[in-house]
Design an enzyme around this catalytic site. Sequence first.
Site, short mmCIF file in Angstrom:
data_model
loop_
_atom_site.label_atom_id
_atom_site.label_comp_id
_atom_site.label_asym_id
_atom_site.label_seq_id
_atom_site.Cartn_x
_atom_site.Cartn_y
_atom_site.Cartn_z
N HIS A 1 0.86 -1.18 0.00
CA HIS A 1 0.00 0.00 0.00
C HIS A 1 0.90 1.23 0.00
CE1 HIS A 1 0.75 0.48 4.33
NE2 HIS A 1 0.60 -0.83 4.40
N ASN B 1 1.17 6.99 15.41
CA ASN B 1 0.22 7.13 16.50
C ASN B 1 0.70 8.28 17.39
OD1 ASN B 1 -1.21 6.79 19.04
ND2 ASN B 1 -1.90 4.84 18.20
#
Lengths: 82, 598
Positions: B11, B314
């Site tokens: 991806h 994150n």
Amino acid sequence: MNKTTDSGALARVRRRFAEAVRAGARVQAAVLLTAVYFLVLGPAALLTRLLGVDLLCRRRAAKTGWTERAPRDPRELLRSQG
Amino acid sequence: MRILGLSFDYHDAAAALIVDGVPVAAAQEERFTRVKHDRRLPENAARWCLERAGLSAGDLDAAVFYEKPFRKFSRILAGCLGTFPSSAGLFRRATAAWVDERLWVGPRIERAFGLTQDKVLFCEHHLSHAAAAFYCAPFDEAAVLTIDGVGEWATAAVGRGRRGQDGGWDLSLDAEMRYPHSLGLLYSAFTAYLGFEVNEGEYKVMGLAPYGRPRFADQIRAMVRPFEDGSFRLDLDWFVFQSDPTRAFARRFEEAFGPARAPEAGDPAADPRLCDVAASIQLVCEEMVLALAREAHRRTGSRHLCLSGGVALNAVANARVLRETPFERVWIQPAAGDAGSALGAALYAAHALGRPKRYEMKRVDLGPEHSPAAAVEAFRRAGLAHEEIGDESKLCGRVAGMLAEGKVVGWHQGRSEWGPRALGHRSILADPRPAAMKDTVNEKIKFRELFRPFAPSALGRLAGEWFDLGGSPAPDPYRFMLATAPVRADRRGRLGAVTHVDGSARVQTVFPDQDPLYHRLIESFGAATGVPVVLNTSFNLKGEPIVETPEDAVATFLASGMDALVVGTFLVPNRNAAAAPRRKVWAVSAKQSDAWAW
């Protein structure tokens, strides 16, 4: 005008034929790969289990999740695909 | 030495060009093709990189792929063996994809760029991540930690970068955790459970978490068997990603946490149970990242940490690493995911094959820029009236005034950013003060979920007055919007649109050396309002790649409810006679069929 209609119809036939061939290839590949899975991977999986090979690191006795890596020459490392 | 780094087939395909150790161009393929997360061989991005440097493919010393395809395939086969007979579907789909194209990465690169076999090299996946962090960081010596879903076999790795005896910089990974024991895959399993798209919706889980209480944290901790050294083993009875090509979590998930949310169904923030699940996995993820970072410190004793891999995006976990680990400085690659590995692979090869000078990434505008003529042409085609404001301070003053009046402005400037964050080159800007602005931008501008927060861009020298950044100068990750910080309690009322429900914000500190124009704009807004902060969100609509060209910017402007648009020195002050927002038809998402690591 007729020529355009003819070539349009031909293109449609060609596209449908190609789609049918692709669909056939997908079915063929699925059948072949399923056969390989059960006839080749099946016995191999059985063997690895008999030999106690822990392919997915499931063993509860492990004391760490780290695998130490041996130093490697950076130039050599870049050459291989595996 | 000229080295092209490439990442694709999984991806976020990308290309990056390094000349004598310095990145001169880097871009994701999706920006060119307009296919979100486009994973195809990045021919457009690579050709643009070469063009930007005035090179042709024949001038390259090497092209480096970001991982080892044969090793990755061996992992997939081993996974199928280890889960026989439940992995028939995975085997069929994965093998078809691999035999069809993924095993032939080398020949495909050779063919695409006309290179000989000896010029195509292969870096390890986590070494690419590690290099993307260490070889861009301002450290001569650092611990390196990479955490993601999975590469070939590794799911996390720890190592060290340092100056070698010959004056160069060496990077090595000393230990790795291996598939299927993966923090990235654990988080993604919950992303899927919560009804979000894997490899895309992880941000949404992070944004949803503050709405909930982590009451399921103990149940999630029970899925993870932690060791004292920060590593862990997943209890695989909870997961099926190792055998199922389309699903991540086992039925037990739903017995423990209740029914899974159907993909993109309803507002998850309205369901306290889903919010609590998000809060729980976020908390456990933070704990695991902290444990891994402490282990990196224990092993290396270094004062510095370089962090990369998808989990390093994150921002909440990163904030805890900044505050709760012994490292004095932390540097995180802005493109921490797989796209950034194109850059990492090229940098690793540059340092392995030669001894280039040290590079420090201070800005991320490594993508394409577009001519004023392209902007004018885009306006003409769309029938948009525009004015040119050549004086930057006038332009900034005018735009700051519009923002202060509550207008939402598309801001397209210079070269596009490297990585998933818009940092003032391809941004939608708004007034951060009224809390209602968050709903306005979510609902009318970006057409996305109302619970999702927006980030503030703040003047670097004043940011500490508005946000608790944990030190002065602010830690490096804030430059690239890679960590959250508490908004100071007495300022929250004045930053209603960018303060999340837990009082935090994913703040970007902007300095003049990094982006003088954007800095000046925020300064102008500060002068007009007394708040040196603007709301900054990426210039795209939900589910679309960030805009690249002026034409993309105009199309997105017309498709959304933005009030004004700036492209370079051109201002479109209003929508003129343009119709109400209309959705585009050309932006699509890549197929996510291979989201589960095969």
